[in-house]
Design an enzyme around this catalytic site. Structure first.
Site, PDB file in Angstrom:
ATOM      1  N   LYS A 182      41.690  29.007  -8.380  1.00  0.00           N
ATOM      2  CA  LYS A 182      42.720  28.967  -7.343  1.00  0.00           C
ATOM      3  C   LYS A 182      43.464  30.314  -7.270  1.00  0.00           C
ATOM      4  CE  LYS A 182      43.425  23.940  -7.726  1.00  0.00           C
ATOM      5  NZ  LYS A 182      44.447  22.859  -7.798  1.00  0.00           N
ATOM      6  N   TYR A 189      40.855  19.699   1.536  1.00  0.00           N
ATOM      7  CA  TYR A 189      41.660  18.689   0.835  1.00  0.00           C
ATOM      8  C   TYR A 189      41.979  17.479   1.726  1.00  0.00           C
ATOM      9  CZ  TYR A 189      42.614  21.278  -3.509  1.00  0.00           C
ATOM     10  OH  TYR A 189      42.524  21.891  -4.739  1.00  0.00           O
ATOM     11  N   GLU A 206      32.096  18.877  -1.143  1.00  0.00           N
ATOM     12  CA  GLU A 206      32.768  20.150  -1.440  1.00  0.00           C
ATOM     13  C   GLU A 206      31.779  21.322  -1.513  1.00  0.00           C
ATOM     14  OE1 GLU A 206      35.160  19.367  -4.925  1.00  0.00           O
ATOM     15  OE2 GLU A 206      36.497  18.055  -3.793  1.00  0.00           O
TER      16      GLU A 206
END
Ligand code: ADP
Ligand code: MG
Length: 142
Positions: free
Chosen positions: A10, A50, A127
Site C-alpha cells: 500500500k 474495494y 483481484e
C-alpha cells in the site's frame, strides 16, 4: 494445493521504503512472484477494487488512502498462497497481529497497514483480474 493470490504494498509501505522487505518475507516463505507492477490508482479505480466494502464507514477514507500514492501490485504463487500470504501479513488491526508479521512490525494505523492480501479463492480471482491480463502473468508451477 498451488494457488495464486493478489498482494499489494500500500502507499504507506512504499513511502516507508518497505518494498524489498515485504518481498523478502514472501520469498523466504517460498511464495513466487508471478506478476508485478507499480502504479498509482485514481480514487475511482480504488473504489472499484474495494467495491465489497462500499457500505463500510471507512470506505471513503480507505479508497482515498489507497489512491494517495504509488503502490506495488503482485501476484504470489505457491502452496496455499492465499492463507500463507494472510499469515505473513498478520491481522487487519496491527495491535492484534501476531509477532513477526508485516503488520505487527510496520503498521501504525488500522487503515494504513502496509499490505493487502486476497482473503479467498473468489476474491483472489477478481483481484488478479482487476490488475493483470494473462499475458502479464508467468507460471512457476501453474
Ligand atoms: P484486510 O486488509 O485484513 O483483508 P479488510 O478487508 O477487513 O481487512 O479491510 C480492508 C482494509 O480496510 C484494511 O486493510 C484497512 O486498510 C481498512 N480497514 C479495515 N477496517 C478498518 C477500520 N475499522 N477503520 C479504518 N480502516 C479499516
Ligand atoms: Mg480484505
Amino acid at each position: 494445493m498451488i494457488e495464486r493470490t493478489l498482494s499489494i504494498i500500500k502507499p504507506d509501505g512504499v513511502k516507508k521504503g518497505l518494498i524489498g522487505e515485504v518481498i523478502k518475507r514472501f520469498e523466504n516463505k517460498n511464495l513466487k512472484i508471478s506478476a508485478m507492477k507499480m502504479l498509482h490508482m485514481t480514487q475511482e479505480q480504488s473504489k472499484g477494487f474495494y467495491a465489497v466494502h462500499r457500505e463500510r464507514p471507512f470506505f471513503e477514507s480507505l479508497t482515498e488512502f489507497m489512491s494517495s500514492g504509488p503502490i506495488v501490485v503482485m501476484i504470489l504463487e505457491g502452496e496455499n498462497a492465499i492463507k500463507m500470504n494472510r499469515e505473513i501479513m498478520g491481522a487487519t488491526n496491527f495491535k492484534e497481529a501476531a509477532e513477526g508479521t508485516i503488520r505487527r512490525d510496520f503498521a501504525t494505523d488500522i487503515e494504513k497497514n502496509i499490505v493487502h492480501g486476497s482473503d479467498a479463492p473468489e476474491t483472489a480471482a477478481f483481484e488478479i483480474g482487476y490488475f493483470f491480463n494473462r499475458f502479464e502473468i508467468v507460471g512457476h508451477s501453474l
